[in-house]
Design a protein around this motif. Structure first.
Motif, short mmCIF file in Angstrom:
data_model
loop_
_atom_site.label_atom_id
_atom_site.label_comp_id
_atom_site.label_asym_id
_atom_site.label_seq_id
_atom_site.Cartn_x
_atom_site.Cartn_y
_atom_site.Cartn_z
N SER A 1 -7.65 6.27 5.34
CA SER A 1 -6.52 6.21 4.76
C SER A 1 -5.59 5.68 4.03
CB SER A 1 -5.44 6.08 6.33
OG SER A 1 -5.55 4.68 6.80
N ASP A 2 -6.39 4.85 3.41
CA ASP A 2 -5.46 3.90 1.80
C ASP A 2 -6.26 4.44 0.63
OD1 ASP A 2 -8.24 2.64 2.80
OD2 ASP A 2 -7.32 0.64 2.16
N VAL B 1 0.58 -1.46 -0.02
CA VAL B 1 0.02 0.11 -0.24
C VAL B 1 0.86 0.95 0.51
CG1 VAL B 1 -1.55 1.93 1.54
CG2 VAL B 1 -1.62 -1.34 1.13
N PHE B 2 1.51 0.74 1.21
CA PHE B 2 2.83 2.27 0.76
C PHE B 2 4.39 1.72 1.16
CE2 PHE B 2 5.36 5.16 4.18
CZ PHE B 2 5.37 6.00 3.17
N TYR C 1 -4.27 5.13 -2.24
CA TYR C 1 -3.58 3.14 -2.89
C TYR C 1 -5.10 2.75 -3.80
CZ TYR C 1 -3.34 -1.50 -3.12
OH TYR C 1 -2.94 -2.84 -2.90
N GLU D 1 -0.62 7.55 -0.22
CA GLU D 1 -1.02 5.97 0.21
C GLU D 1 -0.04 6.20 1.78
OE1 GLU D 1 0.59 7.35 -2.57
OE2 GLU D 1 0.03 5.80 -3.85
N ASP D 2 0.38 7.17 2.39
CA ASP D 2 0.97 7.39 3.44
C ASP D 2 -0.11 7.09 4.44
OD1 ASP D 2 2.62 7.54 6.07
OD2 ASP D 2 3.77 8.63 5.15
N ARG D 3 -0.25 6.16 5.60
CA ARG D 3 -1.12 6.12 6.83
C ARG D 3 -1.02 7.03 7.57
NH1 ARG D 3 -2.26 3.18 11.27
NH2 ARG D 3 -0.54 2.71 11.85
N VAL D 4 -0.57 7.59 7.95
CA VAL D 4 0.11 8.46 8.96
C VAL D 4 0.17 10.03 8.03
CG1 VAL D 4 1.29 9.63 10.71
CG2 VAL D 4 1.59 7.19 10.20
N ARG E 1 3.74 -0.69 4.05
CA ARG E 1 2.63 -0.90 4.95
C ARG E 1 2.63 -1.87 3.27
NH1 ARG E 1 -2.50 2.71 4.39
NH2 ARG E 1 -4.26 1.67 6.04
#
Lengths: 78, 610
Positions: free
Chosen positions: B515-516, A45-46, B519, B486-489, A57
């Motif tokens: 948070s995705d 995903v990342f 993506y 795509e970075d969750r944070v 991730r």
């Protein structure tokens, strides 16, 4: 796959930091790790490579929309 | 009855929990004494004797040697006779209720204990956790707005444009409108016994206004190959899942920390109604106030809807009466539900189904739906007028998305289009909700309007709209569009910060991404919804009633927007019709990235020819 996987609503995300020399290597490693865990539908995903390795991730889908969901069972009848 | 309570840490460190409990007890009318930390058990007991207290509440944070220490305290209390007349409770990080009971305490309170729980112990009452939760209730975002124009000139222009639209459309209809009327009758008939022949006749008529693959459903019972019906076993299990989820979620979280912070919406449309409902239950549990139904883009290009419980593996969940009814029935009573009808060939019927299935809101915007979402402007204008009439009939407010900005249309043009559909709605007795984008749009990238911050231009949009009309505002959709990665944070933080800006600006609602969301390799996963809901809740908590302050640029950009809107509306009036203005790019040109849609072109007919 483990029976517990049936209870995963949709996907398992794995976040970690892998020591490696490039983003490509990090991606290869994390996908291998997920496959070794038993996931078949895997992706990152990342992913971010800096210094010693990648912050990543990754995701293994267990249930995608339209599938027959393992968690969709009547409690007590499974 | 007033109690005397001794509060004491039995620790070298102080426990903030005791201070909070002291305040709570005093507010409840009791007398409370708080001792300093690091006293010996004998000293605490002596204080209890001297002050003639009714209750002693101890706290213990450190886990080391806790059982021995507390055992010693109880022994001493017994030896001095205090134990016989004083109730003793113990709480803190190191305490579990089982341990407290084993050592002979009257009450044990572990981590997460509330002040109310401690007060109930003091007062000898049974603690009812639900009594302290604020009941979550649906909110009508439109209730306090009267839709008066604060900018008379713009109001006048909008009224003239609406006159022209209604005159132009007065004798026009479409297959979509005819199906909408038939759908209303069909659903009405399904509730009646012995109406199967009449229903079959209506279905045949419905099929005659539909594309072949939909007609084949009604004539031959065939469903589109990419879809499948749920099995009876899946359906039974689904009902069980919903029932258990409801039972487990008796008190949904509330994200808003203070009165007036915006309602929080999330969007769903996984392709499968059952997966949707699972995501909805997760979102409700993590505090979402409303959920928006996303239908598939292929269905928007298709004339007509099928029936039954249908699922597939593509984005967007198919609209059928059964799918919508089941989703509605699965929602918590407090959850707002919106079914989108802003583009495609089933706009009018979607509003009918939304109304009949119990939705709270719908979504309609002619300019966006035709300039950036693929529907022919003429068709969408005719269908939307009827859709707005249905929205008024079913008491469904509708928001007006301006996502054509993401294609490159400047905000002032998108706003002009939004205001036209707003004025149309007001005229037809409906309750529109403005939906400006909070986004890092192509326009701001090109003009550098967010080089310094994401605050000023978004704030300018709200100031501009508020200076034109007194209407509810619901930034979307989702807030922070094109700022998320795509970075969750990063994605959670930017969502939270945009929510904070929305709260600062006092808007009525926001839509948020997961948070995705950025993506693109697969469906959204449920925990990613929790990420951004948590983020928004934290920012609301952090800000409370304080405000993020925009700079002077916001005001000057707001003035520019208002002027631009006025000029665009004048340009619309110079065209023979509103629809022609859409085709000619007045509300967004091809150079700017807007293209008049082609779905449904040439399908309009005059009513006397029906």
């Amino acid at each position: 796959m483990s029976q517990v996987f049936a209870q995963v609503l949709d996907a398992v995300d794995l976040e970690t930091f892998l020591i490696c020399d490039s983003e490509e290597e990090g991606k290869r490693l994390i996908l291998k790790m997920l496959r070794d865990f038993g996931f078949t539908d895997v992706d990152t995903v990342f992913i971010q490579f800096e210094g010693p390795g990648v912050r990543v991730r990754a995701r293994g889908y267990v249930h995608k929309p339209g599938d027959r969901y393992g968690w969709l069972k009547i409690k007590g009848e499974e | 009855m007033k109690k005397k309570v001794l509060l004491s840490p039995i620790d070298p460190v102080h426990d903030i929990g005791l201070k909070m409990i002291k305040r709570g007890l005093e507010e409840a009318g009791h007398e409370a004494f708080l001792l300093p930390p690091d006293l010996k058990p004998e000293e605490i007991i002596q204080e209890g004797i001297d002050k003639q207290v009714d209750i002693i509440l101890l706290s213990r944070t450190l886990g080391y040697g806790v059982a021995e220490l507390l055992g010693k305290f109880v022994d001493l209390a017994e030896a001095t006779g205090l134990r016989d007349r004083v109730k003793i409770g113990i709480g803190g990080m190191a305490i579990r209720p089982e341990l407290a009971a084993e050592l002979g305490f009257d009450g044990g309170f572990g981590p997460g204990t509330t002040v109310e729980e401690a007060i109930a112990f003091v007062e000898g009452k049974k603690y009812n956790p639900k009594a302290h939760f604020v009941k979550k209730e649906k909110k009508d975002m439109t209730a306090t707005y009267d839709y008066t124009y604060k900018h008379p000139e713009i109001g006048k222009l909008l009224e003239q444009i609406v006159d022209g639209i209604l005159e132009w459309a007065k004798d026009k209809s479409s297959p979509g409108i005819e199906r909408a009327h038939l759908r209303e009758e069909m659903i009405d008939l399904r509730a009646k016994d012995g109406a199967s022949q009449e229903l079959k006749k209506l279905q045949e008529e419905y099929a005659s206004y539909s594309d072949d693959m939909i007609a084949n459903f009604y004539r031959k019972g065939e469903i589109i190959s990419k879809l499948r019906r749920f099995t009876g076993e899946e359906y039974r299990a689904f009902k069980d899942f919903v029932q258990r989820s409801r039972k487990n979620l008796q008190t949904p979280s509330i994200l808003q920390h203070v009165e007036g912070q915006p309602i929080v919406w999330v969007q769903y449309g996984t392709g499968c109604p059952f997966m949707d409902i699972a995501h909805i239950k997760v979102s409700e549990a993590w505090g979402a106030d409303g959920v928006v139904h996303f239908d598939p883009s292929w269905a928007a290009r298709t004339e007509g809807y099928m029936e039954g419980f249908l699922t597939h593996e593509e984005n967007g969940s198919v609209i059928t009466p059964e799918n919508l009814f089941e989703i509605k029935n699965a929602l918590q009573d407090s959850t707002l539900w919106q079914v989108r009808a802003h583009r495609g060939l089933n706009v009018t019927e979607t509003v009918v189904l939304a109304g009949l299935c119990g939705a709270d809101l719908t979504k309609i915007n002619i300019a966006y739906g035709s300039m950036a979402a693929g529907t022919d402007p003429e068709r969408l204008t005719v269908d939307s007028i009827e859709a707005i009439k249905y929205a008024a009939k079913f008491n469904l407010p509708y928001d007006l998305p301006t996502n054509e900005e993401l294609a490159g249309v400047p905000a002032h043009k998108a706003f002009a289009g939004m205001l036209i559909s707003t004025a149309l709605g007001i005229r037809l007795g409906a309750r529109p909700i403005l939906q400006p984008l909070f986004a890092y749009s192509p326009e701001v990238m090109i003009n550098g309007r967010m080089e310094d911050n994401y605050v000023d231009f978004n704030a300018a949009k709200i100031y501009a709209l508020r200076s034109i009309i007194n209407a509810p505002i619901w930034p979307g959709a989702p807030i922070g569009f094109l700022t998320q990665t795509e970075d969750r944070v990063q994605s959670s933080v930017t969502t939270g910060l945009h929510a904070g800006l929305a709260a600062s600006l006092g808007v009525d609602a926001i839509s948020i991404a997961s948070s995705d969301e950025a993506y693109s390799g697969g469906p959204i996963a449920a925990p990613s919804r929790c990420d951004t809901l948590r983020s928004v809740g934290e920012v609301f908590r952090n800000l409370g009633q304080t405000r993020i302050q925009s700079s002077a640029k916001a005001k000057s950009w707001s003035d520019e927007l208002v002027l631009g809107i006025e000029q665009v509306l004048k340009a619309v009036l110079k065209k023979p019709t509103f629809v022609q203005a859409l085709y000619d790019g007045v509300l967004g040109s091809k150079e700017e990235g807007a293209y008049p849609g082609r779905n449904g072109a040439g399908t309009i007919f005059t009513r006397n020819m029906v």
